[in-house]
Design a protein around this motif. Structure first.
Motif, PDB file in Angstrom:
ATOM      1  N   UNK A 164       0.755  -1.206   0.000  1.00 15.83           N
ATOM      2  CA  UNK A 164       0.085   0.045   0.015  1.00 15.83           C
ATOM      3  C   UNK A 164       0.839   1.192  -0.022  1.00 15.83           C
ATOM      4  N   UNK A 165       1.923   1.156   0.917  1.00 12.60           N
ATOM      5  CA  UNK A 165       2.650   2.421   0.924  1.00 12.60           C
ATOM      6  C   UNK A 165       3.465   2.651  -0.702  1.00 12.60           C
ATOM      7  N   UNK A 166       4.003   1.591  -0.983  1.00 16.06           N
ATOM      8  CA  UNK A 166       4.747   1.633  -2.484  1.00 16.06           C
ATOM      9  C   UNK A 166       3.812   2.261  -3.472  1.00 16.06           C
ATOM     10  N   UNK A 167       2.468   1.536  -3.462  1.00 15.82           N
ATOM     11  CA  UNK A 167       1.631   2.042  -4.369  1.00 15.82           C
ATOM     12  C   UNK A 167       1.417   3.619  -4.303  1.00 15.82           C
ATOM     13  N   UNK A 168       1.017   4.055  -3.152  1.00 13.32           N
ATOM     14  CA  UNK A 168       0.875   5.574  -2.842  1.00 13.32           C
ATOM     15  C   UNK A 168       2.105   6.296  -3.223  1.00 13.32           C
ATOM     16  N   UNK A 169       3.090   5.819  -2.995  1.00 13.93           N
ATOM     17  CA  UNK A 169       4.487   6.848  -3.166  1.00 13.93           C
ATOM     18  C   UNK A 169       4.965   6.735  -4.684  1.00 13.93           C
ATOM     19  N   UNK A 170       4.515   5.719  -5.383  1.00 15.19           N
ATOM     20  CA  UNK A 170       4.674   5.264  -6.875  1.00 15.19           C
ATOM     21  C   UNK A 170       4.061   6.658  -7.771  1.00 15.19           C
ATOM     22  N   UNK A 171       3.083   7.037  -6.918  1.00 12.13           N
ATOM     23  CA  UNK A 171       2.154   8.038  -7.705  1.00 12.13           C
ATOM     24  C   UNK A 171       3.064   9.490  -7.797  1.00 12.13           C
ATOM     25  N   UNK A 172       4.311   9.542  -7.008  1.00 12.17           N
ATOM     26  CA  UNK A 172       5.206  10.717  -7.115  1.00 12.17           C
ATOM     27  C   UNK A 172       6.317  10.213  -8.115  1.00 12.17           C
ATOM     28  N   UNK A 173       7.008   9.431  -7.804  1.00  9.29           N
ATOM     29  CA  UNK A 173       8.147   8.764  -8.349  1.00  9.29           C
ATOM     30  C   UNK A 173       8.203   7.166  -8.100  1.00  9.29           C
ATOM     31  N   UNK A 174       8.928   6.266  -8.795  1.00 12.02           N
ATOM     32  CA  UNK A 174       8.959   5.131  -8.764  1.00 12.02           C
ATOM     33  C   UNK A 174       9.830   4.778  -7.382  1.00 12.02           C
ATOM     34  N   UNK A 175       9.417   3.971  -6.666  1.00  8.73           N
ATOM     35  CA  UNK A 175      10.176   3.522  -5.624  1.00  8.73           C
ATOM     36  C   UNK A 175      11.211   2.174  -5.900  1.00  8.73           C
ATOM     37  N   UNK A 176      12.182   2.412  -5.681  1.00  9.42           N
ATOM     38  CA  UNK A 176      13.021   1.468  -5.736  1.00  9.42           C
ATOM     39  C   UNK A 176      12.856   0.158  -4.680  1.00  9.42           C
ATOM     40  N   UNK A 177      12.562  -0.938  -5.300  1.00 13.96           N
ATOM     41  CA  UNK A 177      12.337  -1.929  -4.031  1.00 13.96           C
ATOM     42  C   UNK A 177      13.551  -3.181  -4.434  1.00 13.96           C
ATOM     43  N   UNK A 178      14.492  -3.067  -3.405  1.00 13.55           N
ATOM     44  CA  UNK A 178      15.757  -3.795  -3.431  1.00 13.55           C
ATOM     45  C   UNK A 178      15.824  -5.109  -2.978  1.00 13.55           C
ATOM     46  N   UNK A 179      14.597  -5.168  -2.090  1.00 12.89           N
ATOM     47  CA  UNK A 179      14.587  -6.821  -1.743  1.00 12.89           C
ATOM     48  C   UNK A 179      13.765  -7.691  -2.346  1.00 12.89           C
ATOM     49  N   UNK A 180      13.223  -8.664  -1.896  1.00  9.10           N
ATOM     50  CA  UNK A 180      12.751  -9.927  -2.764  1.00  9.10           C
ATOM     51  C   UNK A 180      11.050  -9.290  -3.104  1.00  9.10           C
ATOM     52  N   UNK A 219      21.900   5.234   1.850  1.00  4.89           N
ATOM     53  CA  UNK A 219      22.278   6.455   2.029  1.00  4.89           C
ATOM     54  C   UNK A 219      21.803   7.186   0.447  1.00  4.89           C
ATOM     55  N   UNK A 220      21.601   6.548  -0.498  1.00  6.85           N
ATOM     56  CA  UNK A 220      21.380   6.952  -1.691  1.00  6.85           C
ATOM     57  C   UNK A 220      20.192   7.717  -1.866  1.00  6.85           C
ATOM     58  N   UNK A 221      19.235   7.524  -1.058  1.00  3.50           N
ATOM     59  CA  UNK A 221      17.720   7.646  -1.190  1.00  3.50           C
ATOM     60  C   UNK A 221      17.323   8.536  -0.228  1.00  3.50           C
ATOM     61  N   UNK A 222      16.385   9.427  -0.502  1.00  3.72           N
ATOM     62  CA  UNK A 222      15.866  10.743   0.373  1.00  3.72           C
ATOM     63  C   UNK A 222      14.712   9.924   1.290  1.00  3.72           C
ATOM     64  N   UNK A 223      14.001   9.109   1.136  1.00  2.12           N
ATOM     65  CA  UNK A 223      13.092   8.553   1.914  1.00  2.12           C
ATOM     66  C   UNK A 223      13.122   6.863   1.816  1.00  2.12           C
ATOM     67  N   UNK A 250      12.235   8.218   7.219  1.00  4.18           N
ATOM     68  CA  UNK A 250      11.672   7.334   7.570  1.00  4.18           C
ATOM     69  C   UNK A 250      10.250   7.413   7.294  1.00  4.18           C
ATOM     70  N   UNK A 251       9.650   6.497   6.385  1.00  3.95           N
ATOM     71  CA  UNK A 251       8.361   6.328   6.236  1.00  3.95           C
ATOM     72  C   UNK A 251       7.921   5.136   7.075  1.00  3.95           C
ATOM     73  N   UNK A 285       1.100  13.973   0.502  1.00  2.00           N
ATOM     74  CA  UNK A 285       1.317  15.462   0.320  1.00  2.00           C
ATOM     75  C   UNK A 285       2.586  16.068   1.045  1.00  2.00           C
ATOM     76  N   UNK A 286       2.937  15.211   2.065  1.00  2.00           N
ATOM     77  CA  UNK A 286       4.169  15.469   2.682  1.00  2.00           C
ATOM     78  C   UNK A 286       5.249  15.280   2.048  1.00  2.00           C
ATOM     79  N   UNK A 287       5.328  13.801   1.317  1.00  2.00           N
ATOM     80  CA  UNK A 287       6.256  13.481   0.795  1.00  2.00           C
ATOM     81  C   UNK A 287       6.659  14.090  -0.583  1.00  2.00           C
ATOM     82  N   UNK A 288       5.366  14.752  -1.153  1.00  2.00           N
ATOM     83  CA  UNK A 288       5.669  15.527  -2.363  1.00  2.00           C
ATOM     84  C   UNK A 288       6.400  16.872  -1.856  1.00  2.00           C
ATOM     85  N   UNK A 289       6.129  17.422  -1.062  1.00  4.19           N
ATOM     86  CA  UNK A 289       6.691  18.821  -0.501  1.00  4.19           C
ATOM     87  C   UNK A 289       7.891  18.371  -0.168  1.00  4.19           C
TER      88      UNK A 289
END
Length: 328
Positions: A164-180, A219-223, A250-251, A285-289
């Motif tokens: 759910x969190x990834x789907x919401x943030x993908x509306x802003x930019x693509x979330x990098x999912x580095x795990x399985x 460390x490469x990522x903002x969130x 952290x989210x 809105x918080x993340x976008x800002x």
């Protein structure tokens, strides 16, 4: 009990190590936090330490001083239901029990999993204070160059929160999912393979490298999406601390009801974003800002993630653990 399980436990029983780990997660002795902790503090007495990845009845079969530890969520655990049998942390069957829960019992010490990932087992009070002062320094966090938007490192999503969190943030930019789970990059797994080859070539293990690989990548990522496997009071793993140490915002989801502050003596709740179902629009809105406005981002990153009481609170837990072991 299976034959392979009995053989593994018998192998541990026959070993000459002063610390014997039964029903524990699989990890090389050189990388085990508890071995390192006891070695540094010259605790050489024979101790049997148990965890949850096996049969509870083994605790009664083994003689000697007994310690129980679990970093897992032990109440209505849907990922591994068999470990719900350990919900009482075995306080009546061992000399010392440790975990995330808040239990009022003379044999129990609250010792959550995040300690093993955030604090070196040979750390002094000065080491802990220095580390926290550095992380609390806004210049340290702001100056780390961020080339990515948001990252999640997870192997599963039993309760559906991470998706759910990834789907919401993908509306802003693509979330990098580095795990399985929802994997869309091989960067982290390639780094792990490189480290493994280094181990094989060198013939030795590095405690520091093993525990810092994930943090260096973050460390490469903002969130950083750092939702727990379950939400319960006191159940705080390394996820939130890894994000903070990596200078990510952290989210977070977990820790029980939001009104129950996460590690109240240690973590500043104003320094991370909290995901709440039904309030996704507010989070977006918080993340976008923060993602688009440099001043807002730097202002948020200037909030110290650790409270002033953090070094003393962490040191007190380490000291109490050491004293309990020495007095067994």
């Amino acid at each position: 009990m299976t034959l392979s399980y009995l053989l593994e436990q018998y192998k541990i029983f026959r070993s000459k190590d002063s610390l014997k780990l039964y029903n524990f997660f699989s990890i090389d002795k050189e990388l085990n936090w508890f071995y390192y902790f006891m070695q540094h503090r010259n605790i050489n007495k024979p101790i049997n330490m148990f965890s949850v990845l096996g049969y509870r009845k083994l605790i009664k079969l083994i003689r000697g001083k007994k310690v129980f530890f679990s970093g897992e969520f032990l109440h209505n655990n849907n990922i591994a239901p068999q470990i719900n049998a350990y919900a009482d942390h075995c306080v009546e069957e061992v000399d010392l029990s440790m975990g995330y829960d808040y239990i009022n019992h003379p044999n129990y010490l609250r010792f959550p999993l995040w300690i093993l990932f955030f604090i070196r087992p040979d750390a002094t009070f000065e080491d802990i204070k220095k580390k926290i002062d550095l992380i609390n320094n806004p210049n340290y966090r702001i100056k780390i160059q961020k080339t990515g938007f948001a990252c999640m490192i997870a192997s599963h999503d039993t309760n559906g929160i991470r998706r759910k969190i990834v789907e919401q943030l993908n509306k802003i930019e693509t979330v990098t999912c580095a795990g399985k789970f929802l994997n869309n990059t091989q960067e982290l797994s390639e780094a792990e393979k490189h480290i493994q080859k280094h181990y094989e070539k060198a013939g030795e293990f590095s405690f520091d490298t093993f525990y810092t690989l994930k943090k260096e990548y973050l460390k490469k990522f903002k969130f950083n999406i750092c939702a727990e496997n379950a939400s319960g009071k006191g159940y705080v793993t390394e996820k939130l601390f890894d994000a903070i140490e990596s200078a990510c915002i952290p989210i977070y989801w977990g820790g029980g009801d939001k009104k129950d502050f996460v590690e109240p003596e240690i973590i500043n709740p104003k320094a991370f974003l909290y995901y709440e179902e039904g309030k996704e629009d507010k989070l977006i809105e918080q993340v976008k800002k923060l993602n688009s406005d440099k001043k807002e981002y730097e202002s948020f990153m200037s909030i110290p993630p650790f409270k002033e009481t953090a070094p003393e609170a962490i040191w007190a837990m380490l000291q109490e653990f050491e004293n309990r072991l020495k007095n067994l």
